[in-house]
Design a protein around this motif. Structure first.
Motif, PDB file in Angstrom:
ATOM      1  N   UNK A 146       1.118  -1.356  -0.381  1.00  0.00           N
ATOM      2  CA  UNK A 146      -0.083  -0.183  -0.216  1.00  0.00           C
ATOM      3  C   UNK A 146       0.525   1.248   0.024  1.00  0.00           C
ATOM      4  N   UNK A 147       0.527   1.844  -0.511  1.00  0.00           N
ATOM      5  CA  UNK A 147       1.556   3.525  -0.656  1.00  0.00           C
ATOM      6  C   UNK A 147       0.820   4.668  -0.255  1.00  0.00           C
ATOM      7  N   UNK A 148       1.268   5.002   0.622  1.00  0.00           N
ATOM      8  CA  UNK A 148      -0.183   6.567   0.450  1.00  0.00           C
ATOM      9  C   UNK A 148       0.257   7.378   0.625  1.00  0.00           C
ATOM     10  N   UNK A 149      -0.009   9.222   0.201  1.00  0.00           N
ATOM     11  CA  UNK A 149      -0.051  10.320   0.296  1.00  0.00           C
ATOM     12  C   UNK A 149      -0.832  10.864   1.803  1.00  0.00           C
ATOM     13  N   UNK A 150      -0.540  10.922   2.378  1.00  0.00           N
ATOM     14  CA  UNK A 150      -1.539  12.157   3.350  1.00  0.00           C
ATOM     15  C   UNK A 150      -0.535  13.227   3.900  1.00  0.00           C
ATOM     16  N   UNK A 151      -1.480  13.928   4.281  1.00  0.00           N
ATOM     17  CA  UNK A 151      -0.613  15.601   5.260  1.00  0.00           C
ATOM     18  C   UNK A 151      -1.050  15.317   6.597  1.00  0.00           C
ATOM     19  N   UNK A 152       0.016  15.575   7.852  1.00  0.00           N
ATOM     20  CA  UNK A 152      -0.315  15.817   8.808  1.00  0.00           C
ATOM     21  C   UNK A 152       0.008  17.269   9.868  1.00  0.00           C
ATOM     22  N   UNK A 153      -1.275  17.395  10.606  1.00  0.00           N
ATOM     23  CA  UNK A 153      -1.158  18.269  11.150  1.00  0.00           C
ATOM     24  C   UNK A 153      -1.053  18.291  12.579  1.00  0.00           C
ATOM     25  N   UNK A 154      -0.489  19.454  13.573  1.00  0.00           N
ATOM     26  CA  UNK A 154      -0.243  18.950  14.850  1.00  0.00           C
ATOM     27  C   UNK A 154      -1.273  19.852  15.093  1.00  0.00           C
ATOM     28  N   UNK A 155      -1.530  19.523  16.384  1.00  0.00           N
ATOM     29  CA  UNK A 155      -3.528  20.432  16.959  1.00  0.00           C
ATOM     30  C   UNK A 155      -2.428  20.850  18.189  1.00  0.00           C
ATOM     31  N   UNK A 156      -0.586  21.022  18.892  1.00  0.00           N
ATOM     32  CA  UNK A 156      -0.662  21.809  19.489  1.00  0.00           C
ATOM     33  C   UNK A 156       0.571  22.661  18.889  1.00  0.00           C
ATOM     34  N   UNK A 157       1.064  23.187  18.835  1.00  0.00           N
ATOM     35  CA  UNK A 157       2.019  23.891  18.522  1.00  0.00           C
ATOM     36  C   UNK A 157       3.431  23.116  19.308  1.00  0.00           C
ATOM     37  N   UNK A 158       4.300  23.007  18.627  1.00  0.00           N
ATOM     38  CA  UNK A 158       5.723  21.993  19.507  1.00  0.00           C
ATOM     39  C   UNK A 158       6.643  22.745  20.822  1.00  0.00           C
ATOM     40  N   UNK A 159       6.752  24.127  20.533  1.00  0.00           N
ATOM     41  CA  UNK A 159       8.102  24.794  20.683  1.00  0.00           C
ATOM     42  C   UNK A 159       6.841  25.602  22.108  1.00  0.00           C
ATOM     43  N   UNK A 160       5.674  26.344  21.851  1.00  0.00           N
ATOM     44  CA  UNK A 160       5.574  27.454  22.993  1.00  0.00           C
ATOM     45  C   UNK A 160       4.078  26.630  23.248  1.00  0.00           C
ATOM     46  N   UNK A 161       3.702  25.318  22.734  1.00  0.00           N
ATOM     47  CA  UNK A 161       2.156  24.360  23.448  1.00  0.00           C
ATOM     48  C   UNK A 161       0.860  25.512  23.443  1.00  0.00           C
ATOM     49  N   UNK A 162       0.511  26.431  22.414  1.00  0.00           N
ATOM     50  CA  UNK A 162      -0.435  26.543  22.145  1.00  0.00           C
ATOM     51  C   UNK A 162      -1.057  25.753  21.504  1.00  0.00           C
ATOM     52  N   UNK A 163      -2.343  26.194  21.574  1.00  0.00           N
ATOM     53  CA  UNK A 163      -2.949  24.964  20.269  1.00  0.00           C
ATOM     54  C   UNK A 163      -3.028  25.821  18.977  1.00  0.00           C
ATOM     55  N   UNK A 164      -2.918  24.834  17.878  1.00  0.00           N
ATOM     56  CA  UNK A 164      -3.035  25.350  16.426  1.00  0.00           C
ATOM     57  C   UNK A 164      -4.433  25.010  16.023  1.00  0.00           C
ATOM     58  N   UNK A 165      -4.931  26.372  15.172  1.00  0.00           N
ATOM     59  CA  UNK A 165      -5.600  26.354  15.116  1.00  0.00           C
ATOM     60  C   UNK A 165      -5.976  25.827  13.142  1.00  0.00           C
ATOM     61  N   UNK A 166      -6.585  24.310  13.049  1.00  0.00           N
ATOM     62  CA  UNK A 166      -6.581  23.414  11.714  1.00  0.00           C
ATOM     63  C   UNK A 166      -8.353  23.882  11.428  1.00  0.00           C
TER      64      UNK A 166
END
Length: 65
Positions: A1-21
């Motif tokens: 199986x070959x997959x191509x997807x986008x993965x986005x964070x829900x929390x900013x790794x550096x600051x810990x704030x929630x990311x608006x997606x």
């Protein structure tokens, strides 16, 4: 199986704030613990890769009615 997807964070790794997606409709998300759950993506990919009419060999014409 070959997959191509986008993965986005829900929390900013550096600051810990929630990311608006909220505008990202076709992306998968990394949870607040920075864990990426691939089970749903692999399940969907496996279903899409499964032939709708599996045949026993390349020469097989399948059932004919």
């Amino acid at each position: 199986i070959r997959l191509e997807e986008r993965f986005l964070p829900t929390v900013d790794v550096v600051h810990g704030f929630e990311v608006d997606n909220s505008e990202e409709l076709d992306a998968f998300f990394i949870d607040e613990h920075h864990i990426l759950d691939l089970s749903e993506i692999i399940r969907e990919g496996a279903i899409m890769a499964t032939p709708m009419k599996p045949l026993c060999s390349g020469e097989c014409r399948g059932f004919e009615y």
